[in-house]
Design a protein around this motif. Structure first.
Motif, PDB file in Angstrom:
ATOM      1  N   THR A 109       0.831  -1.204   0.000  1.00  0.00           N
ATOM      2  CA  THR A 109       0.000   0.000   0.000  1.00  0.00           C
ATOM      3  C   THR A 109       0.863   1.251   0.000  1.00  0.00           C
ATOM      4  N   LEU A 110       2.025   1.199   0.664  1.00  0.00           N
ATOM      5  CA  LEU A 110       2.869   2.388   0.751  1.00  0.00           C
ATOM      6  C   LEU A 110       3.336   2.836  -0.627  1.00  0.00           C
ATOM      7  N   TYR A 111       3.743   1.898  -1.464  1.00  0.00           N
ATOM      8  CA  TYR A 111       4.286   2.246  -2.771  1.00  0.00           C
ATOM      9  C   TYR A 111       3.270   2.057  -3.899  1.00  0.00           C
ATOM     10  N   ALA A 112       2.013   1.895  -3.551  1.00  0.00           N
ATOM     11  CA  ALA A 112       0.969   1.732  -4.566  1.00  0.00           C
ATOM     12  C   ALA A 112      -0.193   2.651  -4.226  1.00  0.00           C
ATOM     13  N   PRO A 113      -0.057   3.952  -4.479  1.00  0.00           N
ATOM     14  CA  PRO A 113      -1.129   4.890  -4.126  1.00  0.00           C
ATOM     15  C   PRO A 113      -2.396   4.611  -4.911  1.00  0.00           C
ATOM     16  N   PRO A 114      -3.547   4.938  -4.346  1.00  0.00           N
ATOM     17  CA  PRO A 114      -4.822   4.613  -4.995  1.00  0.00           C
ATOM     18  C   PRO A 114      -5.077   5.482  -6.221  1.00  0.00           C
ATOM     19  N   ASP A 115      -5.881   4.942  -7.144  1.00  0.00           N
ATOM     20  CA  ASP A 115      -6.294   5.731  -8.293  1.00  0.00           C
ATOM     21  C   ASP A 115      -7.541   6.543  -7.932  1.00  0.00           C
ATOM     22  N   LYS A 116      -8.121   7.202  -8.927  1.00  0.00           N
ATOM     23  CA  LYS A 116      -9.228   8.124  -8.661  1.00  0.00           C
ATOM     24  C   LYS A 116     -10.408   7.419  -8.005  1.00  0.00           C
ATOM     25  N   ALA A 117     -10.802   6.289  -8.574  1.00  0.00           N
ATOM     26  CA  ALA A 117     -11.952   5.564  -8.016  1.00  0.00           C
ATOM     27  C   ALA A 117     -11.639   5.041  -6.623  1.00  0.00           C
ATOM     28  N   GLU A 118     -10.411   4.566  -6.420  1.00  0.00           N
ATOM     29  CA  GLU A 118     -10.033   4.022  -5.114  1.00  0.00           C
ATOM     30  C   GLU A 118      -9.995   5.115  -4.049  1.00  0.00           C
ATOM     31  N   ILE A 119      -9.533   6.310  -4.423  1.00  0.00           N
ATOM     32  CA  ILE A 119      -9.532   7.421  -3.467  1.00  0.00           C
ATOM     33  C   ILE A 119     -10.961   7.717  -3.019  1.00  0.00           C
ATOM     34  N   ARG A 120     -11.862   7.811  -3.964  1.00  0.00           N
ATOM     35  CA  ARG A 120     -13.261   8.092  -3.619  1.00  0.00           C
ATOM     36  C   ARG A 120     -13.830   6.991  -2.723  1.00  0.00           C
ATOM     37  N   ALA A 121     -13.532   5.729  -3.091  1.00  0.00           N
ATOM     38  CA  ALA A 121     -14.066   4.612  -2.312  1.00  0.00           C
ATOM     39  C   ALA A 121     -13.495   4.598  -0.901  1.00  0.00           C
ATOM     40  N   GLU A 122     -12.194   4.858  -0.785  1.00  0.00           N
ATOM     41  CA  GLU A 122     -11.565   4.854   0.532  1.00  0.00           C
ATOM     42  C   GLU A 122     -12.126   5.971   1.413  1.00  0.00           C
ATOM     43  N   LEU A 123     -12.306   7.152   0.833  1.00  0.00           N
ATOM     44  CA  LEU A 123     -12.874   8.258   1.608  1.00  0.00           C
ATOM     45  C   LEU A 123     -14.324   7.972   2.000  1.00  0.00           C
ATOM     46  N   ASP A 124     -15.073   7.373   1.098  1.00  0.00           N
ATOM     47  CA  ASP A 124     -16.456   6.993   1.434  1.00  0.00           C
ATOM     48  C   ASP A 124     -16.469   6.040   2.619  1.00  0.00           C
ATOM     49  N   HIS A 125     -15.526   5.105   2.605  1.00  0.00           N
ATOM     50  CA  HIS A 125     -15.462   4.151   3.714  1.00  0.00           C
ATOM     51  C   HIS A 125     -15.108   4.858   5.020  1.00  0.00           C
ATOM     52  N   VAL A 126     -14.133   5.768   4.964  1.00  0.00           N
ATOM     53  CA  VAL A 126     -13.735   6.512   6.164  1.00  0.00           C
ATOM     54  C   VAL A 126     -14.930   7.256   6.744  1.00  0.00           C
ATOM     55  N   PHE A 127     -15.700   7.934   5.898  1.00  0.00           N
ATOM     56  CA  PHE A 127     -16.791   8.777   6.391  1.00  0.00           C
ATOM     57  C   PHE A 127     -18.087   8.016   6.608  1.00  0.00           C
ATOM     58  N   SER A 128     -18.104   6.749   6.216  1.00  0.00           N
ATOM     59  CA  SER A 128     -19.283   5.946   6.547  1.00  0.00           C
ATOM     60  C   SER A 128     -19.369   5.689   8.052  1.00  0.00           C
ATOM     61  N   GLN A 129     -18.230   5.892   8.753  1.00  0.00           N
ATOM     62  CA  GLN A 129     -18.184   5.672  10.193  1.00  0.00           C
ATOM     63  C   GLN A 129     -18.391   6.962  10.992  1.00  0.00           C
ATOM     64  N   ILE A 130     -18.560   8.104  10.305  1.00  0.00           N
ATOM     65  CA  ILE A 130     -18.629   9.404  10.975  1.00  0.00           C
ATOM     66  C   ILE A 130     -19.954  10.069  10.625  1.00  0.00           C
ATOM     67  N   THR A 131     -20.751  10.405  11.619  1.00  0.00           N
ATOM     68  CA  THR A 131     -22.058  11.016  11.369  1.00  0.00           C
ATOM     69  C   THR A 131     -21.885  12.482  10.974  1.00  0.00           C
TER      70      THR A 131
END
Length: 922
Positions: free
Chosen positions: A558-580
């Protein structure tokens, strides 16, 4: 002797018992005892699938075949009816046949939909699947993943009525193949598929054109990829094209000279694996543990990497034939090679027996009595102690030979001297003589003239308040960590620089004992820390100011393989799915942490050379867009809860959009870039109050507060820092203008009041967040404004005058230095050329306004006949080299001032084109 009958087989393998229960007609021993003839499995599958099988049938038949074949192969292995090579070969054949069938179905399905993929000359482009690792060596184990790299022979597009670019077509092919093989259904799965070995890892396309693959390995290939490609072999698709590609990659994998540096690379890789095994407490791991399968592989592959360029027989992807050749060629004593081969057979049979028991992907000895008894039965041991004793003897033999091959001749462990140094420096109030004596080992270990400075930094670290407040246990841990880190820095090309930066990070960590423990326990994290600090002071500063990022150093994938555009959006969605929505502070912190973590991943791939500059800018821009969109959504949710929603005259909810300018609009963000933004809204009933909230406010007030809230989400300083700085200088009327304006007011300003330089800025503007429909309206206004007729003489003079004013106030060039951005012939001149031509020609050629980035704008200027191809190539080459140099300087935290004589050719070329397009002052 092996197991004697079906009943014994079932006791040795719950999996085979389950298969026989599902298929009682196979219980006859004869049905399981027979080997497969060459081509038999492929013919059987072709008969099962026919010519018109749909996706569901293909998935069902592949899984059924896998079930039957795994049972047959497992039975023959346990019954002693197959030698190891036959078992591994049968497993590999099963994987190849399934890959080929899945690929045939995917190609047939997608070609019917999109047509045949073709290259620029109309020739058919074909897929290639390379098997890597054990599949490539025809050494697949019983429950192995299949590691694949997927390629296609040429760029181009399909010839159907719904044409696709070849890259997109073959991406869909690979996705379908992966689904057919790896997706779990009620019938199970066929094989787990791993595509991470492909160029650029998860950041790269799942299928890459052969020419692009060759370019990647020549320009960006890393040592571990050389190691991986030893095992590469075409397993499906265009086998001939796959072999041709591997032939072209041979100079990358096998050096013409004896490459003893490869041993150091393999040694480092094995150390990382061993440390990870220890951290996970997997000492009994048959594959990765001490004296395990991986150590046998490393012994063989060290000779392949060192000597493969000169000895063709070492280029075989199969381990055992190469091991036999090593004895024949005298590289290993014959008894040693024979013993290693015997041990390899034992370890692989042990691994298979462990996995055959329950069809599970595990490499560790079982802990429970039942699987232990099954293992003893499968391998014909009288009891568990006897098996463990044999396993221990094998491991010790293998590790002894591994240690001999990978020993460092004449090397004295630097950690011993460095540990003694730390102890002397850590002594209470050392006198000058002790300090002087402490310098000697540092100088001997190649810190040279910087030794005294490093000693001072170590002493400062010892005396720092954060260190003094640590518990005694944590102080002991720090003292144990320091020699390990300093020893790592000695592997870098500039050890003193690496050591200085690493010590700076430790100083910043202060009393956080958690991170000291992480670095002390994880060789992986230590290695990444040293490597990144050695590569860039900017990354060192990022880690110093954000110690929590050290957690990211644990996983290289993961350190040397940064996410692409879709992965960034998906990862952020996951992060904020836990925050009201009402957890504003937590949301801001999470947004900043994600931005920092992803920036580190981008920077790590950047300094490692695995991500080209254009892709670095792409990812930094995608990250900013995603962060900005989260700020938009969260700010809106907060306002809506209090005030309700603003409405337009037609009753629809009004929207807000952010327009990105400058580097943001041009998709060229750097690591420290601000966001140049303009906010526009479509609330055409500004005095109408919002609806549905506790405290209604006017629509125009809502829009202002929305934009202000977005900026607050980005700029507010929290414990995690700021997300981004926002610059609103380019809004209508500049500093005196409103924070947000209506889309109509923006349009009127651009039509009637905007200066030429504002239209220049508009050429690089695009919608980056907010309302999609509002973004479409902005794009229409941009096209209208930029394609409006204008006085060519006035345009030319305005451009010349603006450039002269900028150079007078911003150019930092001197007699000895040249400002690559503002200096004559630099980046701004290059951008002004593009902007001038766009503004001059757009009235008659609106197709020039499709893009906001300089690169594609230049391409369109050529397509429209405005710019010669040679001038485009010259400008793009200059743009690429100047941006790359500027970017590298940024990573080194150095100003973008080059020596006065630097880039002389590019500067002259840019100046010549500046004159040729008509921008020379008269």
């Amino acid at each position: 002797m092996p197991v004697a009958d079906i009943a014994d087989t079932v006791r040795a393998s719950r999996f085979i018992g389950a298969v026989l229960k599902r298929h009682p007609q196979w219980a006859e021993k004869k049905a399981y005892a027979q080997p497969r003839a060459a081509g038999e499995l492929e013919a059987e599958l072709k008969l099962l699938l026919g010519d018109e099988a749909d996706e569901a049938r293909v998935m069902r038949e592949l899984r059924g075949l896998r079930d039957r074949e795994m049972g047959r192969i497992g039975y023959r292995e346990l019954a002693g009816l197959a030698q190891l090579d036959e078992t591994l070969g049968d497993l590999s054949t099963l994987a190849e046949v399934c890959c080929a069938a899945a690929l045939d179905h995917a190609m047939r399905t997608l070609c019917l939909r999109y047509g045949q993929p073709r290259d620029a000359q109309g020739a058919r482009a074909t897929p290639v699947i390379l098997g890597m690792g054990k599949l490539g060596g025809r050494e697949l184990n019983f429950s192995s993943d299949i590691d694949l790299i997927c390629c296609h022979t040429a760029s181009g597009e399909t010839d159907g009525s719904h044409a696709l670019d070849n890259s997109e077509f073959f991406k869909r092919v690979v996705q379908m193949v992966t689904k057919l093989i790896a997706e779990r259904t009620e019938h199970g799965f066929v094989f787990r598929v791993d595509l991470m070995l492909r160029p650029f890892g998860s950041a790269g396309p799942v299928s890459i054109a052969s020419d692009a693959a060759e370019d990647y390995y020549q320009q960006h290939g890393r040592e571990w990829e050389r190691y991986a490609l030893i095992k590469a072999r075409p397993v499906a698709g265009d086998i001939k094209a796959g072999n041709e590609l591997l032939q072209r990659l041979r100079p990358f994998v096998y050096r013409r000279y004896l490459d003893f540096n490869a041993i150091g690379s393999l040694r480092s890789l094995k150390k990382l694996i061993a440390d990870d095994v220890a951290r996970r407490r997997q000492d009994d791991n048959v594959k990765l543990g001490r004296g395990g399968i991986r150590e046998v592989e490393f012994i063989v592959q060290s000779f392949q990497l060192v000597r493969g360029g000169q000895e063709p027989r070492l280029r075989d992807p199969r381990l055992r034939p190469v091991l036999r050749y090593l004895a024949e060629a005298g590289h290993l004593p014959e008894p040693t090679a024979k013993k290693l081969d015997e041990h390899y057979v034992f370890l692989r049979r042990l691994e298979n027996a462990i996995q055959i028991y329950a069809d599970e992907q595990t490499h560790s000895l079982p802990l429970a009595d039942e699987p232990r008894a099954a293992l003893c039965l499968a391998l014909n041991f009288d009891g568990w102690p006897a098996l463990v004793q044999r396993f221990t003897e094998v491991r010790e033999d293998v590790h002894h030979e591994f240690a001999r091959v990978f020993a460092e001749p004449g090397h004295e462990d630097p950690e011993q001297d460095l540990a003694a140094l730390i102890e002397r420096l850590w002594a209470e109030s050392p006198d000058l003589s002790v300090e002087q004596s402490a310098l000697e080992p540092l100088a001997r270990e190649d810190f040279g003239d910087a030794a005294a400075d490093i000693c001072k930094r170590l002493r400062d670290l010892r005396d720092a308040r954060g260190t003094r407040t640590l518990s005694q246990t944590s102080q002991d841990r720090l003292r144990a960590l320091l020699p390990l880190l300093l020893a790592e820095t000695l592997q870098e090309s500039e050890p003193a620089t690496a050591a200085t930066r690493v010590l700076g990070v430790l100083q910043a960590i202060g009393g956080r004992s958690t991170y000291l423990t992480l670095l002390r326990e994880s060789a992986i994290a230590r290695g990444h820390l040293v490597r990144l600090c050695a590569a860039s002071p900017w990354v060192s500063q990022l880690l110093s100011t954000n110690p929590a990022l050290l957690d990211q150093l644990l996983d290289a994938r993961t350190l040397y393989a940064p996410p692409d555009k879709a992965e960034i959006r998906a990862e952020l969605d996951h992060v904020f799915s836990q925050i009201t929505d009402d957890e504003t502070e937590a949301g801001m912190d999470a947004l900043r942490r994600y931005r920092l973590e992803t920036t580190l991943r981008i920077a790590a791939a950047d300094v490692a050379g695995s991500l080209p500059l254009v892709q670095v800018s792409d990812r930094l821009t995608w990250l900013a867009e995603a962060v900005l969109q989260v700020a938009f959504d969260r700010a809106y949710a907060e306002l809506r809860a209090s005030y309700g929603v603003p409405l337009r005259r037609d009753g629809q909810v009004a929207g807000l959009a952010a327009i990105g300018y400058g580097k943001f609009g041009g998709i060229e963000l750097g690591y420290g870039s601000d966001l140049d933004l303009v906010f526009v809204h479509d609330c055409d009933a500004p005095d109408q109050e919002t609806e549905g909230g506790r405290r209604p406010i006017g629509g125009d007030v809502f829009m202002v507060r929305w934009a202000q809230r977005v900026i607050h989400w980005l700029q507010t300083l929290t414990p995690a820092g700021r997300a981004y700085e926002v610059d609103l200088e380019l809004r209508p009327s500049g500093r005196s203008g409103l924070t947000v304006s209506s889309i109509e007011a923006f349009a009127q300003y651009q039509r009637r009041e905007a200066w030429t330089w504002e239209h220049q800025a508009l050429t690089r503007a695009r919608t980056v967040a907010g309302s999609a429909s509002l973004g479409e309206r902005f794009e229409a206004i941009r096209r209208e404004v930029l394609s409006a007729a204008r006085d060519p003489d006035k345009l030319r003079q305005d451009i010349i005058d603006m450039r002269a004013r900028m150079r007078a106030s911003l150019d930092k060039s001197t007699a000895t230095n040249w400002d690559i951005k503002q200096g004559e012939g630099g980046l701004i001149d290059l951008e002004f050329i593009t902007q001038y031509l766009l503004l001059r020609e757009a009235p008659g050629k609106p197709e020039l306004l499709r893009w906001s980035d300089n690169w594609r704008q230049l391409e369109d200027l050529v397509s429209a006949g405005v710019l010669a191809e040679t001038d485009r190539d010259t400008l793009i080459a200059a743009y690429r080299s100047l941006r790359a140099w500027s970017h590298a300087r940024g990573l080194q935290q150095q100003p973008v001032l080059a020596p006065a004589e630097a880039f002389a050719e590019q500067r002259a070329q840019v100046r010549e084109i500046w004159k040729r397009v008509g921008l020379a002052s008269e």
